[in-house]
Write a protein that holds these residues in place. Structure first.
Motif, PDB file in Angstrom:
ATOM      1  N   UNK A 121      67.509  98.553 134.485  1.00 45.99           N
ATOM      2  CA  UNK A 121      66.351  99.575 134.551  1.00 45.99           C
ATOM      3  C   UNK A 121      65.639 100.200 133.435  1.00 45.99           C
ATOM      4  N   UNK A 122      66.383 100.083 132.363  1.00 47.83           N
ATOM      5  CA  UNK A 122      65.719 100.480 131.057  1.00 47.83           C
ATOM      6  C   UNK A 122      64.707  99.600 130.561  1.00 47.83           C
ATOM      7  N   UNK A 123      64.953  98.158 131.054  1.00 57.65           N
ATOM      8  CA  UNK A 123      63.947  97.257 130.731  1.00 57.65           C
ATOM      9  C   UNK A 123      62.720  97.491 131.562  1.00 57.65           C
ATOM     10  N   UNK A 124      63.124  97.774 132.940  1.00 55.45           N
ATOM     11  CA  UNK A 124      61.991  97.868 133.835  1.00 55.45           C
ATOM     12  C   UNK A 124      60.820  98.947 133.674  1.00 55.45           C
ATOM     13  N   UNK A 125      61.459 100.081 132.847  1.00 59.78           N
ATOM     14  CA  UNK A 125      60.623 101.345 132.762  1.00 59.78           C
ATOM     15  C   UNK A 125      59.809 100.925 131.411  1.00 59.78           C
ATOM     16  N   UNK A 126      59.957  99.884 130.537  1.00 56.00           N
ATOM     17  CA  UNK A 126      59.149  99.476 129.639  1.00 56.00           C
ATOM     18  C   UNK A 126      58.417  98.288 129.920  1.00 56.00           C
ATOM     19  N   UNK A 127      59.099  97.345 130.658  1.00 60.84           N
ATOM     20  CA  UNK A 127      58.201  96.291 131.133  1.00 60.84           C
ATOM     21  C   UNK A 127      57.885  96.307 132.608  1.00 60.84           C
ATOM     22  N   UNK A 128      58.343  95.233 133.302  1.00 60.40           N
ATOM     23  CA  UNK A 128      58.096  95.216 134.918  1.00 60.40           C
ATOM     24  C   UNK A 128      59.323  94.693 135.733  1.00 60.40           C
ATOM     25  N   UNK A 129      59.457  95.107 136.787  1.00 64.00           N
ATOM     26  CA  UNK A 129      60.778  94.492 137.555  1.00 64.00           C
ATOM     27  C   UNK A 129      60.667  92.859 137.553  1.00 64.00           C
ATOM     28  N   UNK A 130      59.671  92.678 138.149  1.00 66.03           N
ATOM     29  CA  UNK A 130      59.355  91.066 138.130  1.00 66.03           C
ATOM     30  C   UNK A 130      57.976  90.760 137.616  1.00 66.03           C
ATOM     31  N   UNK A 131      57.935  89.425 137.276  1.00 65.51           N
ATOM     32  CA  UNK A 131      56.496  88.740 136.734  1.00 65.51           C
ATOM     33  C   UNK A 131      56.557  87.521 137.310  1.00 65.51           C
TER      34      UNK A 131
END
Length: 261
Positions: free
Chosen positions: A71-81
């Motif tokens: 979730x911390x990754x998703x806040x700065x990046x995206x959920x999926x690409x």
């Protein structure tokens, strides 16, 4: 010098693959690693300890020093690409490349992977060996173990399966895997409402969603309880190589594939 690395994901197939590899190559020649993502079920800690007793071998644990959870990754990046899930990149691949593999400089490393004995998984293993990592071995395929056989092996030695399986999930992925479908997320809403709400909140903050419906973004807050079905739980087992691209899969008999592995 040659060393085998067994990548335990806390899934039943990877657990049995590691045991077979220890028997095949010898305990001194095999290192075992588990990469903690920060979103695993707490029961994984128990499962790891049970496996260590079964193996008679320590399982080393590594964790990202950049991000504490998907979730911390998703806040700065995206959920999926279109190129895969960023959480896999930062929480697993980078940990492997930056923290673990430098420990084996100058060593011939062979990777122990838990692809099971089935036509689909054997094709997947062959593609991985040909296109990604030639130095890998597949104990379950060599020995003819499918997931059911792995479950039986664990039962035989008295190891309880991870809690996520008991709850009805087909894999022991992170709780709230961003690659899950509508049926999966409706089950997460029921089993882990706090995770569902936390992900939903980040979706609204980032204006990006885990799900799509008819090609459009579908926010979890708008997900109907009737959306999806049980088959949506069939998401990839998020081990070290969970984003392996599968288009154009080869069609060979499993016996032919094994000869190539």
């Amino acid at each position: 010098m040659k060393k085998y690395i067994g990548w335990l994901s806390c899934g039943v197939t990877s657990a049995v693959a590691c045991k077979l590899a220890l028997d095949m190559y010898g305990k001194d020649n095999v290192d075992l690693w588990y990469i903690e993502t920060g979103a695993s079920h707490p029961d994984n800690e128990r499962f790891i300890k049970d496996c260590e007793k079964w193996y008679g071998k320590e399982i080393k644990i590594a964790k990202s020093d950049k991000f504490s959870s998907p979730l911390e990754v998703a806040k700065k990046e995206l959920f999926n690409t279109p190129y895969g899930a960023p959480c896999t990149k930062y929480l697993k691949k980078e940990v492997r490349q930056r923290q673990i593999m430098p420990l084996y400089d100058g060593v011939e490393v062979w990777h122990i992977l838990g692809f099971e004995y089935s036509l689909h998984e054997a094709n997947r293993a062959l593609r991985w060996k040909e296109q990604q990592t030639p130095n890998c071995v597949f104990p379950l395929i060599y020995k003819g173990y499918d997931k059911q056989r792995c479950l039986l092996e664990l039962k035989k030695v008295g190891i309880k399966i991870p809690e996520m399986y008991k709850l009805g999930y087909h894999n022991n992925n992170c709780i709230g895997c961003f690659k899950g479908g509508m049926g999966y997320w409706n089950k997460i809403r029921k089993d882990f409402p706090d995770v569902f709400e936390a992900v939903s909140k980040v979706e609204q903050e980032t204006k990006h969603t885990c799900l799509k419906k008819n090609g459009e973004q579908l926010y979890l807050k708008d997900l109907k309880m009737t959306d999806g079905n049980h088959s949506d739980l069939e998401i990839p087992d998020c081990g070290l190589f969970c984003d392996l691209e599968m288009d154009g899969i080869k069609s060979k008999k499993i016996e032919e594939i094994i000869k190539l592995l």
